[in-house]
Design a protein around this motif. Structure first.
Motif, mmCIF file in Angstrom:
data_model
loop_
_atom_site.group_PDB
_atom_site.id
_atom_site.type_symbol
_atom_site.label_atom_id
_atom_site.label_comp_id
_atom_site.label_asym_id
_atom_site.label_seq_id
_atom_site.Cartn_x
_atom_site.Cartn_y
_atom_site.Cartn_z
ATOM 1 N N LEU A 101 34.753 1.029 21.292
ATOM 2 C CA LEU A 101 33.485 0.325 21.474
ATOM 3 C C LEU A 101 32.669 0.965 22.594
ATOM 4 O O LEU A 101 31.471 1.238 22.434
ATOM 5 C CB LEU A 101 33.733 -1.155 21.778
ATOM 6 N N VAL A 102 33.300 1.217 23.722
ATOM 7 C CA VAL A 102 32.601 1.823 24.856
ATOM 8 C C VAL A 102 32.123 3.227 24.494
ATOM 9 O O VAL A 102 30.999 3.617 24.822
ATOM 10 C CB VAL A 102 33.496 1.843 26.107
ATOM 11 N N SER A 103 32.943 3.979 23.800
ATOM 12 C CA SER A 103 32.555 5.315 23.374
ATOM 13 C C SER A 103 31.307 5.261 22.492
ATOM 14 O O SER A 103 30.372 6.050 22.662
ATOM 15 C CB SER A 103 33.704 5.986 22.624
ATOM 16 N N LYS A 104 31.273 4.314 21.572
ATOM 17 C CA LYS A 104 30.102 4.164 20.691
ATOM 18 C C LYS A 104 28.864 3.802 21.504
ATOM 19 O O LYS A 104 27.785 4.367 21.298
ATOM 20 C CB LYS A 104 30.375 3.118 19.624
ATOM 21 N N ILE A 105 29.001 2.864 22.436
ATOM 22 C CA ILE A 105 27.863 2.453 23.263
ATOM 23 C C ILE A 105 27.299 3.649 24.029
ATOM 24 O O ILE A 105 26.090 3.901 24.019
ATOM 25 C CB ILE A 105 28.283 1.332 24.243
ATOM 26 N N LEU A 153 24.465 -0.204 30.430
ATOM 27 C CA LEU A 153 24.920 -1.405 31.130
ATOM 28 C C LEU A 153 24.567 -2.673 30.374
ATOM 29 O O LEU A 153 25.373 -3.614 30.312
ATOM 30 C CB LEU A 153 24.352 -1.439 32.545
ATOM 31 N N HIS A 154 23.369 -2.729 29.776
ATOM 32 C CA HIS A 154 23.005 -3.899 28.970
ATOM 33 C C HIS A 154 23.937 -4.040 27.765
ATOM 34 O O HIS A 154 24.371 -5.144 27.441
ATOM 35 C CB HIS A 154 21.549 -3.809 28.516
ATOM 36 N N ALA A 155 24.243 -2.931 27.106
ATOM 37 C CA ALA A 155 25.150 -2.973 25.952
ATOM 38 C C ALA A 155 26.561 -3.377 26.384
ATOM 39 O O ALA A 155 27.237 -4.123 25.668
ATOM 40 C CB ALA A 155 25.161 -1.623 25.239
ATOM 41 N N PHE A 156 27.007 -2.891 27.548
ATOM 42 C CA PHE A 156 28.298 -3.334 28.064
ATOM 43 C C PHE A 156 28.308 -4.859 28.199
ATOM 44 O O PHE A 156 29.218 -5.530 27.714
ATOM 45 C CB PHE A 156 28.587 -2.711 29.432
#
Length: 115
Positions: free
Chosen positions: A78-82, A18-21
């Motif tokens: 991007l989301v996949s990497k996170i 969530l922080h990375a999002f």
């Protein structure tokens, strides 16, 4: 736009995800408590064997977290990497799953809040 769904078995990774999002402009996620089928069937005599295997493999986990967010399709990598960086990889056993479905209609928030 797509609805991105992450069913996260490694719930200890939720805050990092969530922080990375948020740091990457992905806002407006909804987090749900969820329970897997094997855990739910543990009280059913016909399925106790399956549930007992689940208890042997991961006795401490009773629930998962499901993350729902609407994003532009271009943000999927991007989301996949996170998510994969935070969890150590969704391909590892009992980590979680991630998938997207097309959103053909939405209302209730501005498009810019979802991307």
């Amino acid at each position: 736009m797509v609805l991105l769904t992450v069913v996260l078995n490694k719930t200890e990774c939720l805050d990092e995800i969530l922080h990375a999002f948020a740091e990457n402009g992905i806002n407006g996620a909804t987090i749900l408590d969820s329970t897997g089928m094997a855990h739910t069937l543990s009280d059913d005599e016909d399925f106790r064997f399956i549930a007992s295997l689940r208890q042997i493999l991961d006795p401490d986990r009773e629930s998962s977290k499901t993350i729902l967010t609407v994003i532009d399709e271009g943000k999927i990598p991007l989301v996949s990497k996170i998510v994969n960086d935070a969890t150590g990889g969704l391909n590892n056993p009992d980590t979680g799953i991630m998938f997207c479905t097309n959103v053909t209609y939405m209302e209730g928030f501005e498009k810019n809040n979802a991307i």
